[in-house]
Write a protein that holds these residues in place. Structure first.
Motif, PDB file in Angstrom:
ATOM      1  N   THR A 106     -95.381 -27.252 -64.864  1.00 50.08           N
ATOM      2  CA  THR A 106     -95.830 -28.413 -65.632  1.00 50.08           C
ATOM      3  C   THR A 106     -97.286 -28.720 -65.298  1.00 50.08           C
ATOM      4  N   ASP A 137     -93.480 -28.067 -73.582  1.00 54.58           N
ATOM      5  CA  ASP A 137     -92.202 -27.607 -73.054  1.00 54.58           C
ATOM      6  C   ASP A 137     -91.055 -28.372 -73.711  1.00 54.58           C
ATOM      7  N   SER A 165     -98.161 -21.661 -70.165  1.00 51.84           N
ATOM      8  CA  SER A 165     -97.286 -20.536 -70.488  1.00 51.84           C
ATOM      9  C   SER A 165     -97.548 -19.386 -69.531  1.00 51.84           C
TER      10      SER A 165
END
Length: 453
Positions: A232, A383, A411
């Motif tokens: 994240t 996400d 990613s």
């Protein structure tokens, strides 16, 4: 003092005020309130933007642009509602405003086809002007944020509407100064540094606590376990809280148990509130609508009751023009209203719905959010989008809360377990800048292609 006590107290004062202002013909005048914006803006650290701090930009859009923003948001709301209702036939409650704001902060960094799909799906018809438009809309909501009435020596909230945005970014990540400035100026969301890499669950709990604080603990655990991972990079959050007493409250003495017939035909016994009142009403071809104002009369609840057997058809065919047309049809009328008390929560993850509605690129490795970062880094993707709501309606008024979190990650490059060239293969040698193929060949027998020396 709990919510019901606050609403009852403020409702009683409103009734007394209205009675004192009533003329001989029984007409009513608007309740006088002392509108005072909330000043409770705690900060987590001195360097972070205070919770609930309004945007810093000056109003820059006109009424026509604000109307376009509202129309686009309503169109998106009806699209999303219909999509989710088709998958789940139960009760549903969303805050299209909260979802749109959180995703608008994300859209500010989108580029290319990612940006195009987002603006088409979310109905951002104003392009970059959507950001100052949301800023002006929040400023308008801030002006209605809190109205207080005094009962004896105590001030009680008769009307609350609070909106807050926050931006949580991985410390050391090269976020673009230009992107952060857009969010600070238009959404009041300064960057809060977070350590997702080393403490993802701790940061998840921190964000959840912020959401709970902004929604009077009505929205808890917005981000479930494992929503935040070491990959994240950014979480964008919006929270909205609303509590208001009816302008004309229901008398609990008139509430009686009655039968409610569900969509599937099953019957249940529920408390039905009722009152005789004068209110805005519309008699439509296949439905009836009534508007119940809250104290202050700037915010209201519009109830739409399709004719028996017409609910699904009415719901499926309700678009923005029809909805706004209903608003315009409302006019003063008198009658008896029977209306159930209710309270429930909705919790959804929106990645699938938003992808199916038209913006799949944002959720894949091909997403382009390069406007969020400095340099050539553009590996960010959404996400998940988490949304949670609460609503409670009773004789005294309404309490509602919602929060949305857009979780973004970097990613990862594709991986393979093992790629074994142990069978015939092709190969070429190319000039990368021009893609000129300089050599091209195949190996079908590696044994025959060994150097004998």
């Amino acid at each position: 003092m709990n919510r019901r006590e606050i609403l009852a107290l403020s409702g009683a004062l409103a009734a007394a005020s209205l009675a004192g202002c009533a003329g001989g013909d029984g007409s009513q005048t608007e309740t006088e309130t002392d509108e005072t914006p909330s000043t409770d803006t705690p900060t987590e650290t001195p360097t972070e933007t205070p919770d609930g701090e309004p945007p810093t930009g000056e109003p820059t859009v006109d009424n026509e642009q604000l109307a376009a923003l509202a129309a686009g948001n309503a169109e998106f709301a009806l699209d999303l509602h219909s999509h989710l209702a088709a998958k789940d036939g139960g009760n549903q409650f969303l805050s299209p405003y909260s979802i749109s704001v959180a995703l608008a902060m994300t859209y500010a960094g989108a580029r290319g086809e990612t940006r195009t799909q987002m603006e088409e799906t979310l109905r951002y018809t104003l392009g970059d002007e959507v950001h100052p438009a949301f800023s002006d809309l929040q400023a308008a909501l801030e002006s209605r944020e809190t109205a207080k009435n005094r009962v004896e020596d105590e001030e009680v909230d008769a009307f609350q509407l609070a909106v807050a945005n926050a931006l949580w970014g991985q410390e050391g990540y090269p976020f673009s100064d230009e992107y952060l400035s857009v969010l600070e100026e238009n959404y009041g969301s300064g960057l809060r540094e977070a350590d997702f890499t080393n403490d993802p669950d701790g940061e998840r709990k921190r964000i959840n606590q912020w959401v709970a604080d902004q929604t009077e603990d009505r929205i808890e655990d917005l981000l479930p376990a494992d929503a935040i991972t070491p990959q994240t990079v950014l979480v964008l959050t919006n929270a909205i809280y609303f509590m208001a007493s009816w302008l004309h409250k229901f008398d609990p003495k008139n509430t009686e148990d009655g039968i409610f017939t569900a969509l599937d035909g099953t019957e249940s016994t529920v408390p039905l509130m009722q009152q005789e009142l004068e209110a805005n009403y519309a008699d439509l071809p296949t439905a009836q609508a009534v508007e119940l104002p809250y104290i202050g009369e700037e915010v209201s609840m519009v109830l739409m009751l399709p004719d028996e057997g017409e609910f699904e058809s009415f719901e499926q065919n309700l678009d923005t023009s029809r909805l706004f047309g209903i608003f315009q049809e409302l006019s003063r009328a008198q009658g008896t209203l029977v209306f159930p008390r209710f309270e429930f929560e909705t919790e959804v993850q929106l990645s699938d719905a938003l992808s199916e509605l038209g913006m799949p690129i944002a959720f894949g490795s091909g997403a382009d959010f390069s406007g969020m970062v400095e340099g050539d880094q553009s590996g960010l993707m959404i996400d998940e989008v988490y949304h949670k709501t609460f609503v409670s309606v009773d004789e005294e008024g309404t309490e509602a809360a919602a929060s949305t979190a857009v979780v973004m990650m970097e990613s990862l490059p594709p991986q393979w377990d093992e790629l074994r060239f142990d069978r015939p293969f092709l190969f070429c040698i190319r000039d990368k800048p021009t893609d000129a193929v300089l050599f091209y060949g195949r190996v079908v027998d590696a044994g025959a292609a060994q150097d004998e020396n």
